[in-house]
Design an enzyme around this catalytic site. Structure first.
Site, short mmCIF file in Angstrom:
data_model
loop_
_atom_site.label_atom_id
_atom_site.label_comp_id
_atom_site.label_asym_id
_atom_site.label_seq_id
_atom_site.Cartn_x
_atom_site.Cartn_y
_atom_site.Cartn_z
N LYS A 66 -32.84 -49.57 -15.49
CA LYS A 66 -33.78 -49.20 -14.46
C LYS A 66 -34.89 -48.62 -15.44
CE LYS A 66 -31.43 -46.04 -10.86
NZ LYS A 66 -31.25 -44.85 -10.27
N HIS A 75 -31.79 -34.56 -9.69
CA HIS A 75 -33.05 -35.25 -9.89
C HIS A 75 -33.86 -34.99 -8.79
CE1 HIS A 75 -31.43 -36.98 -13.42
NE2 HIS A 75 -32.41 -37.62 -14.02
N ARG A 116 -23.72 -44.85 -8.02
CA ARG A 116 -24.51 -44.89 -9.39
C ARG A 116 -25.59 -43.50 -8.63
NH1 ARG A 116 -28.49 -49.01 -12.88
NH2 ARG A 116 -29.58 -47.33 -14.08
N ASN A 150 -27.65 -38.94 -10.27
CA ASN A 150 -29.14 -38.58 -9.31
C ASN A 150 -29.05 -37.05 -9.35
OD1 ASN A 150 -30.60 -40.42 -9.25
ND2 ASN A 150 -30.28 -41.37 -7.30
N ARG A 157 -43.02 -63.13 -15.11
CA ARG A 157 -41.73 -63.13 -14.73
C ARG A 157 -40.61 -63.21 -15.31
NH1 ARG A 157 -44.65 -67.78 -11.10
NH2 ARG A 157 -44.94 -66.93 -9.45
N HIS A 204 -39.31 -33.65 -18.59
CA HIS A 204 -38.05 -34.35 -18.03
C HIS A 204 -36.48 -33.35 -17.55
CE1 HIS A 204 -36.01 -37.85 -15.17
NE2 HIS A 204 -35.04 -37.29 -16.00
N HIS A 232 -37.09 -34.01 -10.09
CA HIS A 232 -38.26 -35.24 -10.14
C HIS A 232 -39.42 -34.65 -9.45
CE1 HIS A 232 -36.64 -39.19 -10.16
NE2 HIS A 232 -36.17 -38.16 -11.78
N LYS A 240 -21.59 -43.22 -18.69
CA LYS A 240 -23.29 -44.30 -17.60
C LYS A 240 -22.57 -45.99 -17.55
CE LYS A 240 -27.72 -44.54 -16.56
NZ LYS A 240 -29.15 -43.99 -16.22
N GLU A 268 -27.44 -48.83 -7.34
CA GLU A 268 -27.46 -48.15 -6.67
C GLU A 268 -27.29 -47.63 -5.21
OE1 GLU A 268 -30.01 -45.04 -8.83
OE2 GLU A 268 -30.72 -44.20 -6.73
N GLU A 301 -29.17 -33.76 -19.71
CA GLU A 301 -28.96 -34.94 -18.89
C GLU A 301 -27.51 -35.02 -19.86
OE1 GLU A 301 -29.64 -37.15 -16.66
OE2 GLU A 301 -32.14 -37.07 -16.71
N1 LIG Z 1 -34.53 -45.89 -16.76
C1 LIG Z 1 -33.57 -44.93 -16.36
O1 LIG Z 1 -32.76 -44.78 -16.10
C2 LIG Z 1 -34.02 -43.22 -17.29
C3 LIG Z 1 -33.21 -41.98 -16.66
C4 LIG Z 1 -33.79 -40.74 -17.47
C5 LIG Z 1 -35.16 -40.86 -17.63
N2 LIG Z 1 -36.24 -41.89 -17.26
C6 LIG Z 1 -36.98 -41.34 -18.27
O2 LIG Z 1 -37.31 -41.31 -18.82
C7 LIG Z 1 -38.54 -40.10 -19.35
C8 LIG Z 1 -37.86 -39.00 -19.86
O3 LIG Z 1 -37.93 -39.92 -21.61
P1 LIG Z 1 -38.28 -38.94 -23.41
O4 LIG Z 1 -36.98 -37.51 -22.93
O5 LIG Z 1 -37.51 -39.77 -23.68
O6 LIG Z 1 -40.02 -38.46 -23.09
P2 LIG Z 1 -40.94 -39.62 -23.46
O7 LIG Z 1 -40.46 -40.70 -24.01
O8 LIG Z 1 -41.93 -39.18 -23.78
O9 LIG Z 1 -40.26 -39.10 -25.50
C9 LIG Z 1 -40.95 -37.67 -25.54
C10 LIG Z 1 -41.38 -37.67 -26.72
O10 LIG Z 1 -40.57 -37.30 -27.68
C11 LIG Z 1 -41.51 -38.23 -29.09
N3 LIG Z 1 -40.10 -38.63 -29.40
C12 LIG Z 1 -39.21 -39.91 -29.18
N4 LIG Z 1 -38.66 -40.22 -30.24
C13 LIG Z 1 -38.82 -39.40 -31.81
C14 LIG Z 1 -38.08 -39.56 -32.45
N5 LIG Z 1 -37.37 -39.80 -32.88
N6 LIG Z 1 -39.41 -37.98 -33.58
C15 LIG Z 1 -39.72 -37.63 -33.22
N7 LIG Z 1 -40.34 -37.73 -31.67
C16 LIG Z 1 -40.21 -38.26 -31.04
C17 LIG Z 1 -42.00 -39.19 -28.31
O11 LIG Z 1 -43.70 -38.88 -28.50
C18 LIG Z 1 -42.89 -37.67 -26.59
O12 LIG Z 1 -43.60 -37.14 -27.37
C19 LIG Z 1 -38.98 -40.09 -18.18
O13 LIG Z 1 -40.39 -40.53 -17.78
C20 LIG Z 1 -37.59 -40.52 -17.24
O14 LIG Z 1 -38.70 -40.57 -15.76
C21 LIG Z 1 -35.96 -43.04 -17.15
#
Ligand SMILES: NC(=O)c1ccc[n+]([C@@H]2O[C@H](COP(=O)([O-])OP(=O)(O)OC[C@H]3O[C@@H](n4cnc5c(N)ncnc54)[C@H](O)[C@@H]3O)[C@@H](O)[C@H]2O)c1
Length: 371
Positions: free
Chosen positions: A143, A248, A241, A245, A121, A265, A252, A227, A237, A185
């Protein structure tokens, strides 16, 4: 190092933005959290690069750290991987006096945050974002979650970290395509909230693509500041907030149709922003000149993935499963001008179909080869 705060009453937390500061994190953990035991969740790529450094500095500081490493990529945001993480935490004997450290991109942050929210929890957790996208977006705001095969981010929780620790120097190892994905982004914040920041992006897009340290530090700080302000006004949201999106709803759906593979993404969000800005022009909300500025800036971010093979029917089905759909009606955050958004319910399917045709014809042609 610069500091910001997300103001959320008893769930407030600081964001630290610096360069070369990863090794200083354990001292901050000791000051900030009383825990001695930590579970580090990371992906294979990031762990190979930075895991040993973090473990060594934690050990030097007298902190006990166990690790769980997941495969890199969106597929790790699955129910199966989440169950595996829970099982490993139970087998490691993790209890409520442990803290979860999320070292990685948005995938690790979302998965680790949801694991922290769910295990016994709720355990405290710390975001250590390593991708540009995670540093400017996913690590801030609480999130957390995983995907369902029918819908991205369908299972999750609002669960704020205790601390966000950003080290810009970690971006040096980020593959170019991930930089591109994160930049989409970054530009989004200018469109949704700040003409000044949009102008900053217009002026500095090349330096950001080249990961210039000062420019990236300034950009990451600005994005986190925007943000943090939005989240402080509307944590869950129910109002403002939703402007985050932008891009998105369509973005998405593109990811869902691709089965969360093949397209990044940020690439999907960039195409979504182009389509949704096009819709705003069709609805006479956005002036065509403003649209051109948006289009020209987005065109400087070189996409790699073609969406030529996606059908509108598949896209539309995915959109209807989206969390942003209300009573089966689609909600969009659309720009009225650069820096100001409006939330609109769109009932006309052909408006979305036209926007999708627009990006199929204009979005992916900018496809360039990136190493
Ligand atoms: N929670 C939220 O508010 C929110 C907001 C936007 C996106 N997201 C989510 O985030 C995800 C996308 O995140 P992302 O683009 O970081 O993808 P990811 O976490 O898959 O990272 C992208 C790639 O880069 C590599 N990587 C990361 N940091 C590195 C570094 N410093 N050096 C070398 N390689 C590195 C990772 O291993 C991966 O292969 C999606 O699932 C999306 O839905 C969440």
């Amino acid at each position: 190092m610069k500091t910001l705060k997300v103001e959320l009453a008893d769930r407030s937390y600081p964001i630290y933005v610096g360069s070369g500061n990863l090794a200083k994190l354990p001292e901050m953990l000791k000051l900030f959290l009383s825990a001695r035991r930590y579970i580090l969740l990371s992906d294979k790529n990031v762990f190979v690069l930075y895991g040993a450094q973090l473990i060594d500095s934690c050990e030097e500081a007298g902190l006990h750290l166990q690790q769980i490493i997941v495969p890199a990529g969106e597929k790790s945001k699955s129910i199966e991987r989440f169950t595996e993480v829970m099982t490993k935490m139970l087998k490691l004997g993790v209890s409520r006096d442990w803290v979860v450290l999320a070292l990685g991109g948005g995938v690790v942050g979302d998965l680790a945050g949801f694991a922290a929210a769910s295990f016994m929890r709720g355990l405290p957790f710390v975001q250590i974002p390593t991708s540009l996208l995670a540093q400017v977006d996913s690590s801030v705001g609480g999130k957390t979650g995983i995907n369902h095969p029918l819908c991205k981010n369908a299972i999750g929780a609002f669960y704020q970290p205790k601390l966000v620790w950003i080290d810009i120097a970690l971006l040096k190892s980020l593959p170019k395509l991930e930089v591109i994905s994160g930049l989409a982004e970054v530009v989004k914040y200018g469109i949704i909230y700040s003409r000044d920041f949009f102008h900053f992006c217009e002026t500095n897009i090349e330096q950001m693509l080249a990961l210039d340290s000062d420019i990236c530090t300034a950009a990451v700080y600005q994005c986190c500041a925007i943000k943090a302000k939005i989240v402080a006004q509307d944590e869950r949201e129910s109002g403002v907030r939703a402007i985050l999106n932008f891009g998105h709803t369509i973005g998405h759906a593109i990811e869902t149709v691709f089965g969360y593979r093949r397209i990044k993404h940020g690439e999907a969000v960039l195409l979504g922003m182009l389509a949704e800005a096009f819709m705003a022009v069709q609805l006479e909300l956005l002036n065509p000149k403003e649209f051109d500025r948006i289009r020209q800036l987005l065109a400087q971010i070189p996409l790699q993935t073609s969406i030529a093979e996606i059908s509108f029917a598949d896209l539309f089905t995915a959109m209807k499963h989206d969390k942003k759909a209300l009573d089966n009606r689609l909600r969009f955050a659309l720009p009225k001008t650069i820096g100001e958004m409006i939330i609109v319910i769109v009932e006309k399917e052909n408006l979305i179909a036209d926007a999708f045709e627009f990006i199929q014809q204009n979005g992916w042609q900018r496809h360039k080869s990136v190493r």
